[in-house]
Write a protein that holds these residues in place. Structure first.
Motif, short mmCIF file in Angstrom:
data_model
loop_
_atom_site.label_atom_id
_atom_site.label_comp_id
_atom_site.label_asym_id
_atom_site.label_seq_id
_atom_site.Cartn_x
_atom_site.Cartn_y
_atom_site.Cartn_z
N HIS A 167 -8.46 1.96 0.70
CA HIS A 167 -7.45 3.02 0.74
C HIS A 167 -7.99 4.15 1.62
N GLY B 259 -6.00 4.55 -4.94
CA GLY B 259 -5.83 5.53 -3.88
C GLY B 259 -6.12 6.92 -4.41
N THR C 62 0.84 -1.20 0.00
CA THR C 62 0.00 0.00 0.00
C THR C 62 0.87 1.24 0.00
#
Length: 659
Positions: free
Chosen positions: A249, A133, A47
């Protein structure tokens, strides 16, 4: 960190049991102890990669051991070898965040069929799914779509629709598929293979509509994360999902749920049907101490409202891992136990960083040509500076790295206002220090020596590809803007000795300094606003002696303030600042303006002018931590009485300020 199963059996106990059984293979205990009808499934998450493929700091132009997908790749492959069954996902913010991303977006471009370097690196590793994201939208929808077309894995997002939203979230015209159902074969402990349906559903912060309004307005719409999940997850269950994993996200916020909240992963976990949550966006690690004590969060078990969750840091620093022991019965699967962790690529003790893994050569090779081109790009000189540009003392004194950004914005907006209805209004400029230590560590500062200024230095001065905005506000709003910024400081009791100065929960990018006015900050007063912009004390007032052109600022006087799209769109929750007061939307990024200003000036003089200071408090001192290299610039700091006070925590240097 020890994490625990639902039945209270610890990972350490499982390891002990495996050792007692004479098992020496480097398998996770679940893979070792699984029996007929039970299977170990390992879920892995990257991430907030922010284009960090190489372990390289382009801003400092040197290798680093704390970042890079090529390093995380080693963990991915090690962890796969430890598990009978595994899957890999990405949780967003992979497309923007360092000069490699900017080089592709602004210099090379993306033609149809091109492969973006971050996608090249990810394609090597066999991702099963990913989500978006907020930073995927920074370069525009067309650019993003060209990048996504090159991925050899699907991307999902359930709260992002093309055009207008439908009355029922299930009927939205989704920009991407809202979810993915993988019909996978897993092997149980007896070596038998069984089918399982695993669903992945993705979510993006709804705030992208403010943060990238110029790219998104009229093209897409977002829903609240929890609202979308409550509609979509039942549909996934209807289609036979045995297991549903949320790719969120969005960070972890224990405050009461509000529709459209930015950090909604905790409340997302409470949605019926979701079995596990991967979270991100906050650049933190979960399980980890940052979330200790939050209601609904168990950092020992690694759960959000009782469900397994993980957040894998940022820039590839950690791999989020959720291990599930699955039990088969009646033709379906259920979770019988779990462990969670965020496995790091390095260890740090003080200033010493020890890498735990090496890079994977095939990942490096996939991106080598783009890496080399980026190095040439960032080393290109654009001008000269007659004084050092650094941010070591940007939180305690007027600062050259912030000053030069403000000067560039004033130069640009001053030209843009000519021959408009706003020509003649006084122009101010708001800028904040982006690299000021904090979670980035003791080396996370701007530091440009006297001499040539290259593009890498400009990127270092202004981290984000924001675009310039101008707002028209009153003198009263200017004061409130500064009151909000002054929330970064803790309240100091007169006469206190060595009191901590900085609120660690307050991000430096929300500490706006406004150039064009002069003012003092009275630290003896409470802060009017909290770290998130919430009103703490409506009567509080820290900003004193606020003046423009040598006279007190008239609360009703109009000002133009140069800023960026994040702030002008409501980012940081600054009072009175929103789209409603925007009068100019620039086609240029703040970085581009900064480069053009340096080219125009040839040689810049970034020396700070000390337009803001603290109100004197006799017999009072505070402590402030900064990077150890700040000592080289101590004599240049204006407006504060500051001396070295030894070592701070985690490799920082500590200074004492006499107020």
């Amino acid at each position: 960190m020890i994490t625990y199963l639902k039945n209270g059996v610890s990972r350490r106990m499982l390891l002990k049991g495996a050792a007692a059984a004479g098992i020496t293979a480097a398998l996770h205990p679940y893979s070792v102890l699984a029996k007929e009808g039970t299977a170990h499934l390992r879920l892995m998450e990257t991430t907030d990669l922010h284009v960090h493929v190489f372990p390289y700091d382009y801003y400092a132009d040197r290798p680093t051991d704390t970042a890079g997908l090529a390093r995380t790749a080693t963990l991915i492959r090690q962890i796969r070898d430890e598990a009978t069954n595994s899957m890999l996902v990405d949780n967003g913010d992979f497309l923007q965040g360092n000069p490699l991303g900017d080089y592709i977006a602004y210099e090379r471009g993306m033609k149809d069929g091109d492969l973006h370097p971050v996608i090249k690196g990810m394609n090597v590793l066999g991702f099963d799914a990913g989500t978006l994201g907020n930073h995927e939208f920074n370069y525009g929808l067309e650019f993003m779509q060209k990048v996504l077309a090159g991925a050899n894995f699907p991307m999902v997002c359930a709260n992002l629709a093309s055009g207008k939203l439908a009355s029922n979230p299930r009927d939205d015209a989704f920009l991407l598929d809202p979810y993915l159902i993988v019909e996978k074969t897993v092997m149980d402990g007896a070596g038998k293979s069984y089918p399982i349906k695993i669903g992945f559903v993705g979510f993006v912060p709804p705030q992208i509509m403010n943060w990238d309004r110029g790219h998104l307005e009229g093209n897409v719409q977002t829903r609240g994360i929890v609202e979308a999940a409550k509609a979509i997850v039942p549909e996934m269950k209807e289609k036979g999902c045995d297991l549903i994993v949320a790719l969120s996200h969005s960070g972890i916020d224990a405050s009461s749920h509000q529709d459209g909240m930015e950090n909604a992963s905790l409340h997302l976990a409470s949605v019926d049907g979701i079995d596990a949550v991967f979270t991100g966006h906050q650049h933190q690690v979960f399980p980890g101490p940052s979330y200790e004590g939050l209601p609904g969060v168990d950092v020992k078990k690694g759960t959000l409202f009782g469900k397994p969750a993980a957040m894998g840091g940022f820039w590839g620093s950690h791999l989020g891992v959720i291990d599930l022991m699955l039990e088969r019965g009646g033709g379906s699967w259920r979770i019988a136990g779990f462990t969670t962790e965020a496995r790091p690529i390095y260890e740090k003790e003080g200033r010493e960083v020890t890498p735990l893994v090496h890079s994977q050569e095939d990942v490096l090779a996939a991106v080598q040509a783009d890496h080399d081109a980026t190095l040439a790009y960032v080393r290109r000189p654009v001008g000269e500076t007659s004084a050092p540009l650094h941010s070591y003392f940007a939180l305690v004194a007027d600062d050259p790295s912030v000053q030069i950004v403000s000067k560039a914005q004033l130069w640009y907006i001053g030209d843009m206002m000519k021959e408009t209805e706003w020509e003649g209004l006084p122009i101010l400029s708001a800028a904040a220090p982006f690299k000021a230590g904090g979670r980035g560590g003791p080396d996370y500062y701007t530091d440009v020596p006297v001499g040539a200024v290259a593009i890498k230095n400009v990127s270092d001065l202004y981290l984000y590809p924001n675009t310039v905005r101008a707002v028209k506000v009153s003198g009263a709003t200017v004061k409130e803007w500064l009151e909000r910024s002054a929330g970064i400081f803790l309240q100091i009791e007169p006469g206190a000795q060595d009191a901590p100065l900085i609120n660690p929960e307050f991000p430096s990018y929300n500490f706006d300094v406004i150039d064009g006015v002069t003012y003092k900050i009275d630290l003896s007063q409470p802060s009017k606003y909290g770290a998130k912009g919430e009103v703490l004390d409506p009567q509080a007032s820290r900003i004193i002696d606020l003046q423009f052109d040598g006279a007190p600022v008239d609360p009703s006087q109009d000002f133009i303030v140069a800023t960026n799209n994040y702030r002008a769109g409501g980012g940081g929750n600054f009072p009175g600042i929103s789209d409603e007061v925007v009068i100019f939307v620039a086609p240029d990024t703040n970085r581009d303006v900064l480069v053009r200003y340096i080219v125009d000036q040839g040689t810049i003089n970034p020396s700070a002018d000390a337009n803001w200071t603290f109100k004197p408090m006799d017999g009072t001192s505070v402590l402030f931590d900064t990077g150890p290299r700040g000592k080289e610039h101590l004599n240049d700091v204006k407006g504060v009485d500051i001396v070295a006070a030894g070592d701070g925590d985690d490799g920082f240097a500590r200074y004492r300020i006499s107020l």
